[in-house]
Design a protein around this motif. Structure first.
Motif, PDB file in Angstrom:
ATOM      1  N   PHE A 156       0.823  -1.204   0.000  1.00  0.00           N
ATOM      2  CA  PHE A 156       0.000   0.000   0.000  1.00  0.00           C
ATOM      3  C   PHE A 156       0.858   1.256   0.000  1.00  0.00           C
ATOM      4  CE2 PHE A 156      -2.457  -3.448   1.610  1.00  0.00           C
ATOM      5  CZ  PHE A 156      -3.703  -3.263   1.052  1.00  0.00           C
ATOM      6  N   PHE A 157       0.318   2.309  -0.622  1.00  0.00           N
ATOM      7  CA  PHE A 157       0.981   3.603  -0.632  1.00  0.00           C
ATOM      8  C   PHE A 157       0.775   4.252   0.725  1.00  0.00           C
ATOM      9  CE2 PHE A 157       1.480   8.098  -1.967  1.00  0.00           C
ATOM     10  CZ  PHE A 157       2.711   7.976  -2.611  1.00  0.00           C
ATOM     11  N   PRO A 158       1.809   4.926   1.267  1.00  0.00           N
ATOM     12  CA  PRO A 158       1.659   5.543   2.593  1.00  0.00           C
ATOM     13  C   PRO A 158       0.743   6.765   2.579  1.00  0.00           C
ATOM     14  CG  PRO A 158       3.792   6.092   1.637  1.00  0.00           C
ATOM     15  CD  PRO A 158       3.134   5.109   0.700  1.00  0.00           C
ATOM     16  N   GLU A 159       0.382   7.205   3.753  1.00  0.00           N
ATOM     17  CA  GLU A 159      -0.450   8.395   3.895  1.00  0.00           C
ATOM     18  C   GLU A 159       0.296   9.604   3.336  1.00  0.00           C
ATOM     19  OE1 GLU A 159      -2.441  11.052   7.476  1.00  0.00           O
ATOM     20  OE2 GLU A 159      -2.037   8.927   7.820  1.00  0.00           O
ATOM     21  N   ILE A 160      -0.423  10.419   2.584  1.00  0.00           N
ATOM     22  CA  ILE A 160       0.178  11.604   1.974  1.00  0.00           C
ATOM     23  C   ILE A 160       0.251  12.711   3.027  1.00  0.00           C
ATOM     24  CG2 ILE A 160      -0.108  13.371   0.192  1.00  0.00           C
ATOM     25  CD1 ILE A 160      -1.504  11.129  -1.481  1.00  0.00           C
ATOM     26  N   PRO A 161       1.444  13.282   3.234  1.00  0.00           N
ATOM     27  CA  PRO A 161       1.598  14.327   4.253  1.00  0.00           C
ATOM     28  C   PRO A 161       0.673  15.521   3.991  1.00  0.00           C
ATOM     29  CG  PRO A 161       3.751  13.563   3.509  1.00  0.00           C
ATOM     30  CD  PRO A 161       2.726  12.958   2.596  1.00  0.00           C
ATOM     31  N   SER A 162       0.193  16.122   5.067  1.00  0.00           N
ATOM     32  CA  SER A 162      -0.762  17.233   4.965  1.00  0.00           C
ATOM     33  C   SER A 162      -0.154  18.449   4.278  1.00  0.00           C
ATOM     34  CB  SER A 162      -1.277  17.607   6.345  1.00  0.00           C
ATOM     35  OG  SER A 162      -0.191  18.011   7.168  1.00  0.00           O
ATOM     36  N   ARG A 163       1.176  18.575   4.234  1.00  0.00           N
ATOM     37  CA  ARG A 163       1.805  19.737   3.601  1.00  0.00           C
ATOM     38  C   ARG A 163       1.450  19.841   2.116  1.00  0.00           C
ATOM     39  NH1 ARG A 163       6.967  18.986   0.774  1.00  0.00           N
ATOM     40  NH2 ARG A 163       7.625  16.812   0.920  1.00  0.00           N
ATOM     41  N   GLN A 166      -4.771  19.645  -0.831  1.00  0.00           N
ATOM     42  CA  GLN A 166      -5.688  18.958  -1.745  1.00  0.00           C
ATOM     43  C   GLN A 166      -5.044  18.802  -3.121  1.00  0.00           C
ATOM     44  OE1 GLN A 166      -8.752  17.550  -1.032  1.00  0.00           O
ATOM     45  NE2 GLN A 166      -7.985  17.955   1.023  1.00  0.00           N
ATOM     46  N   PRO A 167      -5.292  17.668  -3.765  1.00  0.00           N
ATOM     47  CA  PRO A 167      -4.689  17.463  -5.085  1.00  0.00           C
ATOM     48  C   PRO A 167      -5.399  18.260  -6.169  1.00  0.00           C
ATOM     49  CG  PRO A 167      -6.139  15.641  -4.587  1.00  0.00           C
ATOM     50  CD  PRO A 167      -6.110  16.522  -3.355  1.00  0.00           C
ATOM     51  N   LYS A 168      -4.677  18.500  -7.240  1.00  0.00           N
ATOM     52  CA  LYS A 168      -5.246  19.101  -8.444  1.00  0.00           C
ATOM     53  C   LYS A 168      -5.595  17.960  -9.383  1.00  0.00           C
ATOM     54  CE  LYS A 168      -4.105  22.096 -12.321  1.00  0.00           C
ATOM     55  NZ  LYS A 168      -3.040  22.861 -12.978  1.00  0.00           N
ATOM     56  N   ASN A 169      -6.793  17.978  -9.939  1.00  0.00           N
ATOM     57  CA  ASN A 169      -7.225  16.946 -10.870  1.00  0.00           C
ATOM     58  C   ASN A 169      -6.703  17.295 -12.263  1.00  0.00           C
ATOM     59  OD1 ASN A 169      -8.638  15.211 -12.636  1.00  0.00           O
ATOM     60  ND2 ASN A 169     -10.290  15.010 -11.148  1.00  0.00           N
ATOM     61  N   LEU A 170      -5.917  16.389 -12.845  1.00  0.00           N
ATOM     62  CA  LEU A 170      -5.336  16.588 -14.168  1.00  0.00           C
ATOM     63  C   LEU A 170      -6.166  15.935 -15.269  1.00  0.00           C
ATOM     64  CD1 LEU A 170      -1.591  15.927 -13.256  1.00  0.00           C
ATOM     65  CD2 LEU A 170      -2.764  18.132 -13.425  1.00  0.00           C
ATOM     66  N   GLY A 171      -7.232  15.242 -14.883  1.00  0.00           N
ATOM     67  CA  GLY A 171      -8.084  14.579 -15.867  1.00  0.00           C
ATOM     68  C   GLY A 171      -8.519  13.213 -15.380  1.00  0.00           C
ATOM     69  N   SER A 172      -9.333  12.562 -16.179  1.00  0.00           N
ATOM     70  CA  SER A 172      -9.802  11.230 -15.814  1.00  0.00           C
ATOM     71  C   SER A 172      -9.915  10.390 -17.069  1.00  0.00           C
ATOM     72  CB  SER A 172     -11.131  11.303 -15.072  1.00  0.00           C
ATOM     73  OG  SER A 172     -12.095  11.939 -15.881  1.00  0.00           O
ATOM     74  N   ASP A 173     -10.070   9.091 -16.860  1.00  0.00           N
ATOM     75  CA  ASP A 173     -10.130   8.151 -17.967  1.00  0.00           C
ATOM     76  C   ASP A 173     -10.938   6.941 -17.531  1.00  0.00           C
ATOM     77  OD1 ASP A 173      -9.469   7.448 -20.599  1.00  0.00           O
ATOM     78  OD2 ASP A 173      -7.375   7.998 -20.289  1.00  0.00           O
ATOM     79  N   GLU A 174     -11.207   6.053 -18.483  1.00  0.00           N
ATOM     80  CA  GLU A 174     -11.914   4.812 -18.188  1.00  0.00           C
ATOM     81  C   GLU A 174     -11.404   3.743 -19.146  1.00  0.00           C
ATOM     82  OE1 GLU A 174     -16.459   3.026 -17.899  1.00  0.00           O
ATOM     83  OE2 GLU A 174     -16.146   5.180 -18.067  1.00  0.00           O
ATOM     84  N   GLU A 175     -11.269   2.546 -18.610  1.00  0.00           N
ATOM     85  CA  GLU A 175     -10.832   1.416 -19.427  1.00  0.00           C
ATOM     86  C   GLU A 175     -11.422   0.142 -18.846  1.00  0.00           C
ATOM     87  OE1 GLU A 175      -6.601  -0.626 -20.763  1.00  0.00           O
ATOM     88  OE2 GLU A 175      -6.607   1.457 -20.133  1.00  0.00           O
ATOM     89  N   ASN A 176     -11.998  -0.676 -19.690  1.00  0.00           N
ATOM     90  CA  ASN A 176     -12.609  -1.944 -19.261  1.00  0.00           C
ATOM     91  C   ASN A 176     -13.601  -1.747 -18.121  1.00  0.00           C
ATOM     92  OD1 ASN A 176     -10.952  -3.281 -21.146  1.00  0.00           O
ATOM     93  ND2 ASN A 176      -9.315  -3.471 -19.645  1.00  0.00           N
ATOM     94  N   PHE A 180     -10.684   5.999 -13.552  1.00  0.00           N
ATOM     95  CA  PHE A 180      -9.542   6.455 -12.765  1.00  0.00           C
ATOM     96  C   PHE A 180      -9.279   7.925 -13.055  1.00  0.00           C
ATOM     97  CE2 PHE A 180      -8.393   3.699 -16.288  1.00  0.00           C
ATOM     98  CZ  PHE A 180      -7.465   4.404 -17.055  1.00  0.00           C
ATOM     99  N   SER A 181      -8.700   8.601 -12.057  1.00  0.00           N
ATOM    100  CA  SER A 181      -8.408  10.033 -12.138  1.00  0.00           C
ATOM    101  C   SER A 181      -6.923  10.264 -11.972  1.00  0.00           C
ATOM    102  CB  SER A 181      -9.146  10.788 -11.042  1.00  0.00           C
ATOM    103  OG  SER A 181     -10.535  10.604 -11.159  1.00  0.00           O
ATOM    104  N   TYR A 182      -6.411  11.229 -12.724  1.00  0.00           N
ATOM    105  CA  TYR A 182      -5.008  11.616 -12.633  1.00  0.00           C
ATOM    106  C   TYR A 182      -4.914  12.854 -11.735  1.00  0.00           C
ATOM    107  CZ  TYR A 182      -4.960   8.766 -16.877  1.00  0.00           C
ATOM    108  OH  TYR A 182      -5.117   7.759 -17.796  1.00  0.00           O
ATOM    109  N   LEU A 183      -4.213  12.733 -10.637  1.00  0.00           N
ATOM    110  CA  LEU A 183      -4.100  13.816  -9.658  1.00  0.00           C
ATOM    111  C   LEU A 183      -2.647  14.193  -9.470  1.00  0.00           C
ATOM    112  CD1 LEU A 183      -6.406  12.193  -6.924  1.00  0.00           C
ATOM    113  CD2 LEU A 183      -7.109  13.782  -8.737  1.00  0.00           C
ATOM    114  N   ILE A 184      -2.421  15.431  -9.030  1.00  0.00           N
ATOM    115  CA  ILE A 184      -1.073  15.811  -8.591  1.00  0.00           C
ATOM    116  C   ILE A 184      -1.189  16.535  -7.253  1.00  0.00           C
ATOM    117  CG2 ILE A 184      -1.044  17.957  -9.936  1.00  0.00           C
ATOM    118  CD1 ILE A 184       2.071  17.419 -10.138  1.00  0.00           C
ATOM    119  N   TYR A 185      -0.382  16.078  -6.324  1.00  0.00           N
ATOM    120  CA  TYR A 185      -0.230  16.742  -5.028  1.00  0.00           C
ATOM    121  C   TYR A 185       1.075  17.536  -5.127  1.00  0.00           C
ATOM    122  CZ  TYR A 185      -3.675  13.552  -2.978  1.00  0.00           C
ATOM    123  OH  TYR A 185      -4.821  12.846  -2.683  1.00  0.00           O
ATOM    124  N   SER A 186       1.005  18.841  -4.830  1.00  0.00           N
ATOM    125  CA  SER A 186       2.229  19.633  -4.887  1.00  0.00           C
ATOM    126  C   SER A 186       2.217  20.705  -3.815  1.00  0.00           C
ATOM    127  CB  SER A 186       2.414  20.249  -6.273  1.00  0.00           C
ATOM    128  OG  SER A 186       1.296  20.984  -6.665  1.00  0.00           O
TER     129      SER A 186
END
Length: 186
Positions: A156-163, A166-176, A180-186
């Motif tokens: 599992f991926f660890p908890e994302i630090p609060s620093r 909120q993520p920015k949504n870069l887009g979404s997609d669907e397959e089969n 799923f959504s593409y996010l960036i935390y910065s």
């Protein structure tokens, strides 16, 4: 100054990232996003560097090893580790930059491989490397693909630090039928 450092990862609804050392899903659109994101540079004379643990490297499909057009660094604490390079003999590598992977025994040594030809550094995992580096202040951001489904995972991926806020949504997609959504935390 150190290059920008990003993690890039796909996670399921419970932040699962793997099962028995492999991805539990096959999403070609998500892989294309990963490939394009880790290859893209603003300066055409530069390339990006990818850092991955030896188990992540060993789990790659042989025809995709040496992630082309990126400097490949394999991280391991095992001083006897040998690169497993079982690429097919008929693989056409003429259209890609030939990258001989570099083996390093610490993240510090891996970061030292980022010379002036490198624009960005991407940490690909696995779980142990993500856990060790997630709170490091040098981490610029996290590219996270959030898959709207639960898979059978043991890593599992660890908890994302609060620093990172909120993520920015870069887009979404669907397959089969899987969204799923593409996010960036910065």
């Amino acid at each position: 100054m150190l290059n920008p450092i990003y993690m890039i990862v796909a996670v399921d609804e419970h932040y699962g990232i793997g099962k028995n050392g492999h991805l539990p899903w096959k999403l070609k659109k998500e892989y294309k996003y990963f490939r394009d994101t880790t290859r893209k540079t603003d300066d055409p004379d530069k390339q990006n560097m990818v850092i991955m643990g030896h188990r992540t490297w060993d789990s790659l499909d042989p025809k995709y090893k040496h992630l082309p057009m990126r400097k490949n660094v394999i991280l391991t604490r095992d001083s006897t580790y040998k690169i497993n390079d079982n690429r097919p003999d008929n693989l056409d590598t003429s259209k890609s930059i030939a990258n001989t992977p570099i083996v390093c025994h610490s993240l510090a040594a891996a970061f030292e491989q980022a010379d002036s030809s490198i624009e960005k550094i991407f940490i690909l995992g696995g779980g142990q490397i993500f856990r060790e580096f997630i709170s490091d202040p040098r981490l610029t951001g996290i590219y996270l693909t959030k898959i709207d489904k639960t898979f059978d995972c043991d890593t599992f991926f660890p908890e994302i630090p609060s620093r990172f806020g909120q993520p920015k949504n870069l887009g979404s997609d669907e397959e089969n039928g899987i969204k799923f959504s593409y996010l960036i935390y910065s």
